[in-house]
Design an enzyme around this catalytic site. Structure first.
Site, PDB file in Angstrom:
ATOM      1  N   ILE A   7      52.647  61.542 -42.503  1.00 58.04           N
ATOM      2  CA  ILE A   7      51.232  61.926 -42.425  1.00 58.04           C
ATOM      3  C   ILE A   7      50.410  60.714 -41.992  1.00 58.04           C
ATOM      4  O   ILE A   7      50.426  59.683 -42.675  1.00 58.04           O
ATOM      5  CB  ILE A   7      50.679  62.423 -43.785  1.00 58.04           C
ATOM      6  CG1 ILE A   7      51.535  63.566 -44.335  1.00 58.04           C
ATOM      7  CG2 ILE A   7      49.216  62.863 -43.648  1.00 58.04           C
ATOM      8  CD1 ILE A   7      51.058  64.095 -45.690  1.00 58.04           C
ATOM      9  N   THR A   8      49.698  60.832 -40.875  1.00 63.32           N
ATOM     10  CA  THR A   8      48.836  59.720 -40.458  1.00 63.32           C
ATOM     11  C   THR A   8      47.527  59.785 -41.248  1.00 63.32           C
ATOM     12  O   THR A   8      47.046  60.871 -41.588  1.00 63.32           O
ATOM     13  CB  THR A   8      48.529  59.770 -38.944  1.00 63.32           C
ATOM     14  OG1 THR A   8      47.704  60.907 -38.662  1.00 63.32           O
ATOM     15  CG2 THR A   8      49.798  59.838 -38.111  1.00 63.32           C
ATOM     16  N   TYR A 190      33.697  62.705 -30.931  1.00 59.92           N
ATOM     17  CA  TYR A 190      34.560  63.223 -32.006  1.00 59.92           C
ATOM     18  C   TYR A 190      34.940  64.673 -31.741  1.00 59.92           C
ATOM     19  O   TYR A 190      36.111  65.055 -31.827  1.00 59.92           O
ATOM     20  CB  TYR A 190      33.845  63.100 -33.361  1.00 59.92           C
ATOM     21  CG  TYR A 190      34.544  63.840 -34.484  1.00 59.92           C
ATOM     22  CD1 TYR A 190      35.667  63.301 -35.114  1.00 59.92           C
ATOM     23  CD2 TYR A 190      34.100  65.110 -34.897  1.00 59.92           C
ATOM     24  CE1 TYR A 190      36.318  63.993 -36.129  1.00 59.92           C
ATOM     25  CE2 TYR A 190      34.740  65.797 -35.911  1.00 59.92           C
ATOM     26  CZ  TYR A 190      35.855  65.242 -36.526  1.00 59.92           C
ATOM     27  OH  TYR A 190      36.501  65.938 -37.525  1.00 59.92           O
TER      28      TYR A 190
END
Ligand code: NDP
Length: 315
Positions: A7-8, A190
């Site tokens: 999991i980053t 974003y």
């Protein structure tokens, strides 16, 4: 054996809550791929994740060199890769000027999309090698990139245009720091990066699902209004956003609930369908959600894939 899950950005928010939820099943070993080693260790400890259920490994997605080093270190560890979760993100809504990744890409798209693109492409080989029965590659999406929703229509809206800024290298020196070639806008950057995340998941599905049997999925976990994602926003926003989401839009979810949702996409036997963007209704039941026109445009996905390959040095 335990399911090996990378999991980053597992040092806070959704990533940490997911690591905790997976650890509680007793069936997963989580590799927390984080840019701040000590913060990640302390976060795992204070979340009460038992030592034998996680390993912290350094990964800075804002540096392609670091992505390659992470892949190297992970391979040398000999741990299996059964599920990859691309979760980390930066959100810089109040920035007046763009900032840049190590290779000179605008930081939001550089981190959220290009860093993950290289990571996922390299680790695809490791996923292929895994003998786990349900291998998955998950890229966290968002409602904000989906202009077919109310939240996705709050300006500035996501729009990748014809990708001219990305083709030009995503910096103001040579072309533009925005994918569509426009003026820098941190909030839009974003949202654009989240559209890239959702397009990338679908392109992975088209190119590799049949051949590999890997499940490719994205999701919108709900509005987790209290995570660190909003740390760069103005204080008034940070005070008003959680109650606004709780009582007005009713889109609010706690970190714990959102972590359980992502953990379902990682390991629930009923969520194995590939190419899907999952969402949850008010009763917390998952359903296959529709993506906006742009976030499901196959031609754009293919052009994004090829352009990203060039930028990260895969083509
Ligand atoms: P957080 O800010 O709490 O978590 C983001 C994580 O990403 C942190 O662990 C952060 O590390 C990490 N990160 C940032 N930059 C890098 C980098 N260069 N290299 C490695 N890791 C990095 O936010 P959330 O938990 O809210 O966000 C997680 C995901 O959920 C994102 O993909 C976001 O787009 C998505 N999402 C969030 C929603 C929300 O309402 N919060 C709604 C929909 C989607 P560090 O701890 O070191 O800062």
């Amino acid at each position: 054996r335990k399911c090996g899950v990378v999991i980053t950005g597992a040092s806070s928010g959704l990533g940490l809550a997911t690591a905790k939820a997976l650890s509680e099943t007793g069936q997963c070993h989580v590799i927390m791929a984080c840019r701040n080693f000590l913060k990640a260790e302390m976060a795992a400890k204070s979340a009460g994740i038992p030592k034998e259920n996680y390993t912290v490994m350094h990964l800075d997605l804002a540096s392609l060199e670091s992505v390659r080093q992470f892949v190297d270190t992970f391979r040398r560890s000999g741990m299996p890769l059964d599920v990859l979760v691309c979760n980390a993100a930066v959100y810089l809504p109040t920035a007046k000027e763009p900032s840049y990744s190590a290779e000179g890409f605008e930081l939001s798209v550089g981190t959220n999309h290009l860093g993950h693109f290289l990571l996922a492409r390299l680790l695809l080989d490791d996923l292929k090698k895994s003998d786990y029965p349900s291998k998955r590659l998950i890229i966290v999406g968002s409602i904000t990139g989906n202009t077919n929703t109310l939240a996705g229509n709050v300006p500035p809206k996501a729009n990748l245009g014809d990708l001219r800024g990305l083709v030009g290298g995503l910096n103001d020196l040579n072309s533009s720091s925005m994918i569509d070639g426009g003026e820098f806008d941190g909030a839009k950057a974003y949202k654009d990066s989240k559209v890239c995340n959702m397009l990338t998941m679908q392109e992975f599905h088209r190119r590799y699902h049949e051949e590999t049997g890997i499940t490719f999925a994205s999701l919108y976990p709900g509005c987790i209004a209290e995570t660190g994602l909003f740390r760069n926003h103005i204080p008034l926003f940070r005070t008003l956003f959680p109650p606004f989401q709780k009582y007005i839009t009713k889109g609010y979810v706690s970190e714990e609930e959102a972590g359980k949702r992502l953990a379902q996409v990682v390991s629930d036997p009923s969520l194995t369908k590939s190419g899907v963007y999952w969402s949850w209704n008010k009763n917390s039941s998952s359903f296959e959600n529709q993506l906006s026109k742009e976030a499901s445009n196959a031609d754009k996905a293919s052009k994004l894939w090829e352009t990203s390959e060039k930028l990260v040095g895969l083509a």
